[in-house]
Each structure stands twice: as C-alpha cells, then as structure tokens.
Scaffold this motif. Structure first.
Motif, short mmCIF file in Angstrom:
data_model
loop_
_atom_site.label_atom_id
_atom_site.label_comp_id
_atom_site.label_asym_id
_atom_site.label_seq_id
_atom_site.Cartn_x
_atom_site.Cartn_y
_atom_site.Cartn_z
N ALA A 71 0.82 -1.21 0.00
CA ALA A 71 0.00 0.00 0.00
C ALA A 71 0.85 1.26 0.00
CB ALA A 71 -0.93 0.00 1.21
N GLY A 72 2.11 1.13 0.40
CA GLY A 72 3.00 2.27 0.38
C GLY A 72 3.24 2.80 -1.02
N ARG A 73 3.18 1.93 -2.01
CA ARG A 73 3.33 2.38 -3.39
C ARG A 73 2.16 3.29 -3.78
NH1 ARG A 73 6.41 -0.98 -6.91
NH2 ARG A 73 4.84 -0.57 -8.51
N ASP A 74 0.95 2.92 -3.40
CA ASP A 74 -0.23 3.75 -3.72
C ASP A 74 -0.13 5.10 -3.01
OD1 ASP A 74 -1.25 1.67 -5.24
OD2 ASP A 74 -2.37 0.83 -3.55
N GLU A 75 0.32 5.07 -1.76
CA GLU A 75 0.46 6.33 -1.01
C GLU A 75 1.51 7.23 -1.67
OE1 GLU A 75 -1.05 7.76 1.61
OE2 GLU A 75 -2.54 6.15 1.65
N LEU A 76 2.59 6.63 -2.15
CA LEU A 76 3.63 7.42 -2.80
C LEU A 76 3.08 8.05 -4.09
CD1 LEU A 76 6.53 8.41 -2.88
CD2 LEU A 76 7.19 6.25 -3.97
N HIS A 77 2.31 7.27 -4.83
CA HIS A 77 1.72 7.79 -6.06
C HIS A 77 0.72 8.91 -5.74
CE1 HIS A 77 -0.67 7.87 -9.79
NE2 HIS A 77 0.48 7.52 -10.36
N THR A 78 -0.02 8.76 -4.65
CA THR A 78 -0.95 9.80 -4.23
C THR A 78 -0.21 11.09 -3.91
OG1 THR A 78 -2.53 8.19 -3.34
CG2 THR A 78 -2.69 10.45 -2.50
N TYR A 79 0.91 10.97 -3.19
CA TYR A 79 1.69 12.17 -2.88
C TYR A 79 2.18 12.85 -4.16
CZ TYR A 79 5.62 15.15 -1.90
OH TYR A 79 6.46 16.24 -1.89
N ILE A 80 2.70 12.06 -5.11
CA ILE A 80 3.20 12.64 -6.36
C ILE A 80 2.11 13.43 -7.06
CG2 ILE A 80 4.06 12.05 -8.66
CD1 ILE A 80 5.43 9.59 -7.32
N THR A 81 0.90 12.87 -7.09
CA THR A 81 -0.22 13.55 -7.74
C THR A 81 -0.59 14.83 -6.99
OG1 THR A 81 -1.10 11.43 -8.51
CG2 THR A 81 -2.62 13.31 -8.48
N LEU A 82 -0.72 14.75 -5.65
CA LEU A 82 -1.10 15.91 -4.85
C LEU A 82 -0.04 17.00 -4.89
CD1 LEU A 82 -2.66 14.16 -1.71
CD2 LEU A 82 -3.87 15.26 -3.61
N ALA A 83 1.24 16.60 -4.78
CA ALA A 83 2.32 17.59 -4.78
C ALA A 83 2.39 18.32 -6.11
CB ALA A 83 3.66 16.91 -4.49
N GLY A 84 2.13 17.60 -7.22
CA GLY A 84 2.15 18.24 -8.53
C GLY A 84 1.03 19.24 -8.72
N ARG A 85 -0.02 19.14 -7.91
CA ARG A 85 -1.17 20.05 -8.04
C ARG A 85 -1.12 21.22 -7.06
NH1 ARG A 85 -5.93 15.44 -7.93
NH2 ARG A 85 -5.55 14.53 -10.02
N LEU A 86 -0.09 21.31 -6.24
CA LEU A 86 -0.05 22.35 -5.21
C LEU A 86 0.09 23.74 -5.80
CD1 LEU A 86 2.14 20.62 -2.47
CD2 LEU A 86 -0.32 21.10 -2.40
N GLY A 87 0.62 23.82 -7.02
CA GLY A 87 0.67 25.12 -7.69
C GLY A 87 1.89 25.95 -7.34
N HIS A 88 2.90 25.33 -6.71
CA HIS A 88 4.14 26.07 -6.46
C HIS A 88 5.34 25.20 -6.81
CE1 HIS A 88 4.38 23.75 -2.75
NE2 HIS A 88 3.23 24.29 -2.32
N ALA A 89 6.50 25.86 -6.95
CA ALA A 89 7.70 25.18 -7.47
C ALA A 89 8.18 24.08 -6.53
CB ALA A 89 8.82 26.20 -7.69
N ARG A 90 8.06 24.34 -5.22
CA ARG A 90 8.53 23.30 -4.29
C ARG A 90 7.68 22.04 -4.40
NH1 ARG A 90 8.77 21.04 0.75
NH2 ARG A 90 10.89 20.87 1.59
N GLY A 91 6.41 22.22 -4.67
CA GLY A 91 5.54 21.07 -4.88
C GLY A 91 5.95 20.29 -6.11
N ARG A 92 6.28 21.01 -7.19
CA ARG A 92 6.72 20.33 -8.41
C ARG A 92 8.04 19.60 -8.17
NH1 ARG A 92 5.13 25.22 -10.67
NH2 ARG A 92 7.29 25.85 -11.12
#
Length: 476
Positions: A71-92
């Motif tokens: 399940a850690g793989r799914d959580e990591l993928h969730t973070y990647i998706t959420l971080a990419g949507r944060l709208g700032h450079a550090r998130g990207r």
C-alpha cells in the motif's frame, strides 16, 4: 498538541502532529508513526491545508514501504499527484524527486536517473536546500541498479572532511565490484563515524561497502547493527530513496563473513520482500546474489590440529581422526604452529637454548665451587654424627648426594667434561624418536596426513614444517 486540541484549531493540530511524528522518527518506528500520521492527515483535511495533506501521504508512504506494505506504493503515487497540483515550485520539485523514487522502486533505473537530474535542476533553480542531498541519495541507490554515477554527485556529498565522506565515496566502486578502489576510498574509516539519521541509510551504505572492501570486524559491526531490523526495508527520509530490504544487506554481510547458510536465508527473505513490494530491480539483485551463493562450491574443511581432554583431533583434506596425545604430537603441533619458522630441538624438549660454541657444562670455577662445598659437607656430616644429630646429618647427606648427581650429569665417559653440544645432540635424538613414533601412529589412522607430514618436516638441530604447497592449519 495539548494547546492545539484545547483551542480546537485543526491547522495547529496538523502542524503539532507533524512535529510529534518527526521526534518519533527513528529506525524501526514505522508502525508507531502510522497512527500519528493518520491524525495529522485528518487535521490537515479539516483545515483544508493541501501542503500538509500531501506531506501526510508522503510520510504514510515512507512508513508503509519501511514495513514492506505494498500500500506504500499507492500512497507514494498519491503524494506525487497531490504535490504536482499544489501550484508552487517546491511542490513540483517534491513530485519530481518522488517520481524518481517510484521509478527506482519499480526497477526503471534509467527513468529514475533522468527524473533525478530534472529534480536537481529545478531544486537548484528555486534554492531548495535539500536538492543536492536528494539527488545524491537517489543516484547512489540507482548505482546498484546499473546506472553509472555522474561526477557531480560528489559536489553534493558535503565536505570531503565530513567523517562519512569516505564511506559514500567508496559506495559506487563497492557496488561495481572494484574492491581495490573501494578500499582505497574507505581508508582507515571508523564505524564510530557512521551517522544515524531518521532511518538506516548510513548503516545500509556501510553494509554495501564493508561487504565488498571492509574488514571482518567492520562487517560484523554492520551485521549486528542491522539485524534487529530484519524483515523491514531501508527507506530514506520521506521516500527520498529506497535502499532495499534490510535482509539483502544482511545477506551480503553474512556471505562476506563466510556464513553461507545465513546469507542464503537472508537473500531468500529479501527476494520475497522485494517481490511483495514490487521492487523489481532489487528482486533481481537478490535473486542474482542467491544464485551466486548456490554456484559457489563449499569451502574445503579446515585442516586442524586440536588438543582436548588428552586427545588430539587431526583434520586434513576433509578427513578427521583422533589419536591419544603424546610428546611427539606436541612437537608436531609446535612445528605446524610455527608456520615455517625454525624451532630448536632444545625448545621442543623444554630447555633453554644453548650459547654458541661447545663450552663445557661446568667450567673450572664451577668445579672448584662444587669441590669446596663437598669438602665442607663432609666435615659437617662428621661433626653431626659425632654430636649424635642424626637428622641434621641425614639432611647434609641428601645435599651431598644431589651435588654428586649434578656432577655426574655434567661428566661424560671416563669423567670427561660433557659439552653443551652433547645436550643438543641428545635432544635431537629424543625429538626425532618422538616424532617418528607420532607419525607411525598417524599413519595407522590417516595415511595421507602421515605422507604429507613426512614430506613437509625438516628435522635436525633446527626443525621446521615447510610443505611444498601452502597449507593452512588451525592449531590449538
């Protein structure tokens, strides 16, 4: 947390839960951190803090991967998706670095390397303090998957005077099997300089390097440090990188220490753990290590010359026998233990070595002293007899008899002076006879060993064991 709860402030509570998580973050704490992360996530959602929501998913991914939970793989993928949507450079930047980790975990080494380089470029552009560290951590781990490390890795490995620097410098050549280069980089590195962060990264790196180019004490130290965490995985920080199942490193250390049975058990466990987690690249490496162990012929039994409870256990070329101990077997043990060095026969019979030359055992001055003492004893014995002191007279006669025996031992045939060379010759004959007798007894139970010893022994005043081919023994 108490203040945030009393104030009913979910934003403060999410931040406090993050702090609580971080102070708990030590090796082996993944299971205990998960409930705190869940509370942090609930509070972050309640206050609508998208950054903290993404952070909670990242921390949950790290804890689950550490425990080997897919399940850690799914959580990591969730973070990647959420971080990419944060709208700032550090998130990207966060999304790019963890995409590299996800690709590395899946065994896509080239993709992971490319993403890591993109993340480094972005991180440097935005002034991200951890940009270089994440790049090095990710790239070094990918070296094990077959990706060459770039020279600029060492630009971000901190100061060369940093105590851990030699270990990290030796890491890549150790992975490539370049033992000499790894040993040179490692130098006189001390295990006391292995730093513990929030995880097992430092010890895992030490395990890789020590298994390839370290000493047995260093390997044993790393094995004992990692052994309590068998069954878990090495995850760096908040999924900055993944460094395999702990059992993979334990297997490499056990193999380097010669414990093939333990190494096989660890590699089998690591293979199962990697497959469960979907860590394809590391599963392949564990499988290769296991095949390498099975392809390695077992080491030949050690040659042994051991004494216990009056019995000598002799092992040679895979055959073990036992014979009662004897002076001759003691002589053989001393000669074999000397490893080719000359041993004087007087040493074998327990005497001090003679001076050079062939001086008499007793010189003129010593003889005069003996004669004077014997004359004195004769007078004292007469006086004691005359006075009726029988006990004293008997004691004096015992001393006189002892002196006479010493004089007789120092004299040869016809009263001629015995020379020190005579003592050596007598010891040589004694030792030769004892060794011949021991070899005869060995021949009855282990003819091959007897033949070997007869060909390797050099007997005389100076004796030695010098086999034609190098032969290693354990002698006790």
């Amino acid at each position: 947390m108490e203040l945030a709860t009393a104030a009913d402030d979910p934003s403060a509570l999410a931040t406090a839960k993050l702090a609580q998580h971080d102070v708990m973050w030590i090796p082996g704490s993944a299971a205990a951190r998960l409930p705190v992360i869940a509370e942090m996530l609930d509070a972050a959602r309640a206050c609508g803090d998208d950054d903290l929501v993404a952070e909670a998913h990242l921390l949950r991914a790290a804890a689950l991967l550490e425990l080997g939970d897919p399940a850690g793989r799914d959580e990591l993928h969730t973070y990647i998706t959420l971080a990419g949507r944060l709208g700032h450079a550090r998130g990207r930047w966060g999304a790019l670095t963890r995409q590299a980790t996800f690709a590395q975990l899946a065994g896509r080494a080239e993709e992971a390397a490319r993403l890591g380089e993109q993340a480094l470029e972005l991180g440097l552009a935005i002034g991200e303090q951890d940009a270089g560290g994440c790049f090095c951590t990710s790239r070094w781990a990918m070296v094990a998957l077959g990706v060459p490390e770039p020279e600029e890795m060492y630009m971000y490995a901190d100061d060369p005077l940093w105590p851990m620097f030699p270990l990290f410098k030796a890491w890549a050549p150790a992975v490539r099997g370049q033992v000499g280069e790894a040993a040179a980089a490692l130098g006189d590195f001390s295990v006391l300089d292995v730093t513990r962060w929030t995880g097992l990264e430092g010890i895992a790196v030490a395990a890789v390097v020590f298994a390839a180019a370290g000493s047995d004490p260093q390997r044993t130290w790393a094995y004992e440090q990692l052994r309590p965490y068998a069954g878990t995985h090495v995850v760096i920080g908040g999924c900055a990188s993944y460094h395999a199942a702990v059992d993979h490193h334990l297997g490499a250390l056990a193999a380097s220490l010669g414990d093939i049975t333990a190494a096989e058990a660890h590699f089998r466990a690591a293979l199962a753990m990697h497959e469960r987690l979907g860590a394809a690249g590391w599963a392949r490496l564990s499988e290769q290590a296991l095949a390498g162990l099975q392809a390695t012929p077992p080491a030949p039994p050690a040659n042994e010359f051991r004494l216990a409870d009056g019995v000598r256990t002799l092992s040679f070329h895979g055959r073990q026998v036992q014979v009662p101990d004897s002076k001759g077997l003691d002589d053989l043990a001393v000669l074999i233990g000397a490893r080719g060095a000359d041993v004087h026969v007087l040493t074998l019979v327990g005497h001090e070595l003679p001076r050079l030359g062939a001086d008499p055992v007793l010189d003129g001055q010593a003889k005069a002293a003996y004669k004077s003492r014997l004359d004195d004893l004769a007078r004292q014995i007469d006086d004691a007899d005359a006075a009726g002191r029988a006990g004293q007279a008997e004691k004096l006669r015992s001393e006189r008899d002892a002196l006479v025996r010493e004089l007789a031992a120092a004299a040869g045939l016809g009263g001629r002076d015995r020379r020190l060379g005579d003592e050596t010759e007598r010891a040589r004959k004694t030792v030769s006879a004892r060794v011949r007798d021991a070899l005869s007894k060995i021949e009855r139970v282990h003819p091959e060993l007897a033949v070997h010893l007869r060909g390797a022994l050099r007997m005389g005043t100076l004796c030695s064991y010098t086999p034609a081919e190098p032969t290693t023994w354990t002698v006790s």
